[in-house]
Design a protein around this motif. Structure first.
Motif, PDB file in Angstrom:
ATOM      1  N   GLU A  67       0.862  -1.288  -0.222  1.00 52.65           N
ATOM      2  CA  GLU A  67       0.231  -0.129   0.367  1.00 52.65           C
ATOM      3  C   GLU A  67       0.829   1.116   0.317  1.00 52.65           C
ATOM      4  OE1 GLU A  67      -3.440   0.485   0.044  1.00 52.65           O
ATOM      5  OE2 GLU A  67      -4.142  -1.733   0.203  1.00 52.65           O
ATOM      6  N   PRO A  79      -2.324   2.195   6.307  1.00 49.71           N
ATOM      7  CA  PRO A  79      -2.113   0.205   5.771  1.00 49.71           C
ATOM      8  C   PRO A  79      -0.358   0.828   5.242  1.00 49.71           C
ATOM      9  CG  PRO A  79      -3.697   1.033   5.036  1.00 49.71           C
ATOM     10  CD  PRO A  79      -4.133   2.052   5.882  1.00 49.71           C
ATOM     11  N   ILE A  82      -0.789  -5.294   2.691  1.00 49.10           N
ATOM     12  CA  ILE A  82      -1.440  -6.540   3.230  1.00 49.10           C
ATOM     13  C   ILE A  82      -1.161  -7.544   3.025  1.00 49.10           C
ATOM     14  CG2 ILE A  82      -4.020  -7.111   2.426  1.00 49.10           C
ATOM     15  CD1 ILE A  82      -4.042  -3.825   3.326  1.00 49.10           C
ATOM     16  N   GLU A  84      -2.032 -11.659   2.614  1.00 49.28           N
ATOM     17  CA  GLU A  84      -3.325 -12.608   3.326  1.00 49.28           C
ATOM     18  C   GLU A  84      -2.782 -14.187   3.902  1.00 49.28           C
ATOM     19  OE1 GLU A  84      -6.063 -14.407  -0.651  1.00 49.28           O
ATOM     20  OE2 GLU A  84      -4.011 -14.233  -0.768  1.00 49.28           O
ATOM     21  N   GLU A  89      -7.633 -10.531   4.289  1.00 47.03           N
ATOM     22  CA  GLU A  89      -6.398 -10.064   4.130  1.00 47.03           C
ATOM     23  C   GLU A  89      -6.234  -9.090   5.265  1.00 47.03           C
ATOM     24  OE1 GLU A  89      -7.914  -7.048   0.751  1.00 47.03           O
ATOM     25  OE2 GLU A  89      -7.924  -8.982  -0.555  1.00 47.03           O
ATOM     26  N   PRO A  91      -4.199  -6.115   6.780  1.00 44.56           N
ATOM     27  CA  PRO A  91      -3.539  -5.011   6.980  1.00 44.56           C
ATOM     28  C   PRO A  91      -2.733  -4.977   7.864  1.00 44.56           C
ATOM     29  CG  PRO A  91      -5.617  -4.163   7.432  1.00 44.56           C
ATOM     30  CD  PRO A  91      -5.770  -5.415   8.011  1.00 44.56           C
TER      31      PRO A  91
END
Length: 121
Positions: A67, A79, A82, A84, A89, A91
């Motif tokens: 980000e 943020p 990110i 996963e 997801e 941040p």
């Protein structure tokens, strides 16, 4: 506040939980607070040279999106990356205001809990 270590599918998470009840102060935010495990000092030392403030992964997972850019000014809570994890997801935010000194991961990288993802000045 109480600290717990939780293992989910072999991934270890350190979680801080705020207790509510008689005599407890109201929570400042409704979001859970996840405290990352400390990274080994020798591995973190070279990356800390880029910036004095480390932005660490709170959970193991895969880098989904970046980000922020190097040189960008950020505020506390903005943020940076990110991640996963478990089809969610998550941040990873700036712990305090500063300027992004380095981004130490790329999209698609697998990261462990506590890994340094970026540094701030």
């Amino acid at each position: 506040m109480k600290n717990y270590t939780i293992t989910v599918n072999g991934n270890v998470y350190d979680v801080t939980v705020e207790e509510k009840g008689a005599g407890a102060a109201p929570a400042a935010a409704a979001a859970p607070v996840v405290a990352p495990k400390a990274a080994p000092a020798p591995a973190a030392a070279p990356k800390a040279a880029a910036g004095g403030i480390e932005v660490k992964a709170g959970a193991a997972g895969k880098v989904f999106k970046i980000e922020a850019n190097v040189g960008q000014s950020v505020q506390s809570g903005d943020p940076i990356v990110i991640i996963e994890a478990m089809k969610m997801e998550i941040p990873v935010v700036a712990p305090e205001a500063g300027t992004v000194a380095s981004i130490d991961v790329a999209v698609g990288d697998a990261v462990e809990s506590g890994a340094v993802l970026a540094t701030l000045n």
